[in-house]
Scaffold this active site. Structure first.
Site, PDB file in Angstrom:
ATOM      1  N   TYR A  99      -2.960  -0.820  10.154  1.00  0.00           N
ATOM      2  CA  TYR A  99      -2.841  -1.082   8.618  1.00  0.00           C
ATOM      3  C   TYR A  99      -1.494  -0.830   8.019  1.00  0.00           C
ATOM      4  O   TYR A  99      -0.801  -1.599   7.145  1.00  0.00           O
ATOM      5  CB  TYR A  99      -4.036  -0.392   8.048  1.00  0.00           C
ATOM      6  CG  TYR A  99      -4.036  -0.564   6.307  1.00  0.00           C
ATOM      7  CD1 TYR A  99      -4.660  -1.760   5.700  1.00  0.00           C
ATOM      8  CD2 TYR A  99      -3.615   0.433   5.641  1.00  0.00           C
ATOM      9  CE1 TYR A  99      -4.692  -1.911   4.339  1.00  0.00           C
ATOM     10  CE2 TYR A  99      -3.521   0.082   4.056  1.00  0.00           C
ATOM     11  CZ  TYR A  99      -4.287  -1.166   3.687  1.00  0.00           C
ATOM     12  OH  TYR A  99      -4.051  -1.276   2.372  1.00  0.00           O
ATOM     13  N   SER A 158       0.913  -1.286   0.057  1.00  0.00           N
ATOM     14  CA  SER A 158      -0.011   0.099  -0.004  1.00  0.00           C
ATOM     15  C   SER A 158       0.750   1.313   0.046  1.00  0.00           C
ATOM     16  O   SER A 158       1.968   1.284   0.449  1.00  0.00           O
ATOM     17  CB  SER A 158      -0.763  -0.039   1.349  1.00  0.00           C
ATOM     18  OG  SER A 158      -1.452   1.389   1.524  1.00  0.00           O
TER      19      SER A 158
END
Length: 509
Positions: free
Chosen positions: A399, A386
């Protein structure tokens, strides 16, 4: 005598007959109408069958080889796939229907008889390969010996090779294994199954001859070559469409039921890949599978379950090996989003995020590298990390940490797998919304609130903050993954490719 003018001249003198039998080729009948022609064909076949049955010596019960243990079979498949894929990747398919033939003591004689028709050579070479047992090293050596003999056979007859044609791939298309049946190869499972079906016919014919008249007599080397490289048959091959980019390749895609994973799976399948879809969402995977098969694409294998469970990971790898013979690449995409400041997050939320996003990637990396190393043809691991790995966001700490850990895991995999030809790279997307369930469960609303905007404005907000002012789609990510799985990136490992429209704070470093 092959089909052509010389044969037609002979047949012209036989107009009063019902047909001709071409040794090592087949039966041709004729009549004034198709119905009578079919009747003559069926009658000739029935009489031949009756004659063989009348002369058949009832064979003793075939030796019953023990079934191959599951772990041994996986190792055999990996060894064979590595051995038959030296020139190009091949998918393997198991056919237990040939078990009775593979268990016969005269299997080597039956295989040496060759195929029962020239058409069969197109699908399974002049003959299959018979293994004496299921030892992986023995199997790999047998494949190498088969390929060496095929090259020697071409060299012996090279003056018969038609102009502008190159020798075929020298590796076997069908391998008969006592205690199992047949293992066939192809660009996909359907192609492999066709080779197996043809082998079933050819070896069954050889067995029928052996049981009635003794060991079958093959045609000689030069005549075999004339059939193997018969221009009429080679022309049939030229009519086949060009093989797609990933023909014969096997990839696992996790998180394949929706979002980025679904988009990647669809893209790889359209490029000819054989896929193993892994996800918790069995219904979503079934929908992806049905979409692919409806479009005429190879049917994927399904591996349901939580990839952070070691048993599920083992089952996923087992599914890839049993369905297709091995593995060429893995797309590690499964993950969840988790919001909350460091002060708000519970330990369970923290652990859950790391387990699903990072520990699952570790487990599948470990299993994949072991299989790839045993298979001996390298591979490619692609980690869907990400933008947050380099540009974390407040209230998105669990995350962001999990994705940063994934990038570091990728780098270690590149370091440790390089000597075995195993490449590892990461893709860093940002804000992919189409078909994604990542934003369900309030995540869209929470991220919108963190940025002070309305939930329906979130996609445009993410696009406006990147340098290109572009939305990022699953297609964008899938194309990058395709590049990293392909030979086009064969000299690339340990890299991170952003697919985020250009977020300066997340530039790789």
């Amino acid at each position: 005598m092959r089909s052509g003018f010389p044969l037609s001249a002979v047949v012209a003198e036989l107009a009063d007959r019902d047909g001709v039998v071409l040794a090592h080729h087949g039966l041709v009948t004729w009549a004034n109408d198709s119905e009578t022609c079919l009747e003559r064909t069926l009658d000739a076949v029935a009489r031949a069958t009756s004659f063989i049955d009348a002369n058949r010596v009832a064979p003793s019960a075939p030796p019953r080889h023990d079934d191959i243990p599951a772990d041994d079979l996986d190792r055999l498949l990996l060894a064979l796939r590595g051995a038959v894929s030296r020139s190009r990747p091949r998918v393997l398919s198991i056919d237990p229907e040939l078990r009775t033939l593979a268990d016969r003591t005269d299997l080597a004689d039956l295989v040496d008889a060759g195929v029962s028709s020239a058409d069969h050579m197109l699908r399974m070479k002049p003959r299959a390969l018979a293994l004496p047992d299921h030892d992986p090293m023995t199997a790999a050596s047998a494949v190498a010996a088969y390929a060496s003999e095929y090259r020697a056979y071409v060299d012996r007859n090279v003056e018969l090779l038609p102009d502008d044609y190159r020798p075929h791939d020298p590796y076997p298309r069908v391998i008969l294994v006592p205690g199992l049946g047949a293992i066939s190869t192809g660009v996909n499972s359907q192609d492999a199954a066709m080779a197996s079906e043809i082998a079933h016919h050819s070896v069954t014919v050889a067995a029928a001859v052996a049981d009635a008249f003794g060991p079958p007599e093959p045609i000689d080397d030069r005549e075999t070559f004339r059939f193997d490289y018969w221009p009429l048959e080679l022309f049939k091959l030229s009519l086949k469409p060009q093989e797609p980019l990933f023909a014969g390749h096997v990839f696992i895609v996790t998180g394949a039921a929706s979002g980025i994973g679904r988009g990647i799976a669809m893209d790889l399948a359209t490029k000819g890949a054989s896929l193993v879809l892994a996800d918790l969402d069995l219904e979503g995977m079934a929908d992806v599978a049905q979409t692919l098969t409806t479009a005429g694409l190879p049917e994927p294998a399904i591996a349901p379950g939580d990839q952070s469970d070691p048993d599920v990971v083992a089952a996923t790898m087992h599914a890839a090996i049993r369905a297709f013979g091995g593995i060429d690449g893995v797309v590690l995409n499964a993950g969840i989003g988790m919001t909350g400041t460091l002060e708000e997050l519970t330990l369970d939320q923290w652990n859950s995020t790391l387990r699903i996003n990072l520990s699952s990637a570790f487990l599948l990396t470990q299993a994949s590298m072991r299989a790839m190393r045993e298979q001996g043809r390298g591979g490619s691991l692609v980690y869907i990390a990400s933008k947050n790995a380099f540009g974390p966001g407040a209230a998105f700490g669990a995350y962001s940490v999990s994705k940063a850990g994934m990038v570091q895991l990728m780098r270690i995999a590149a370091l440790e797998g390089g000597a075995a030809g195993i490449r590892a790279n990461a893709v860093n997307p940002d804000a992919v919304f189409d078909n994604s369930r990542l934003w369900d469960g309030g995540l869209r609303e929470e991220r919108a609130a963190a940025h002070g905007i309305k939930p329906e404005e979130l996609e445009d907000f993410y696009a406006s903050r990147n340098l290109l002012h572009r939305r990022v789609t699953t297609t964008d990510v899938a194309q990058t993954v395709s590049f990293l799985l392909s030979e086009q990136s064969s000299r690339t490992t340990g890299s991170v490719i952003p697919v985020d429209g250009g977020v300066a704070a997340a530039f790789p470093r």
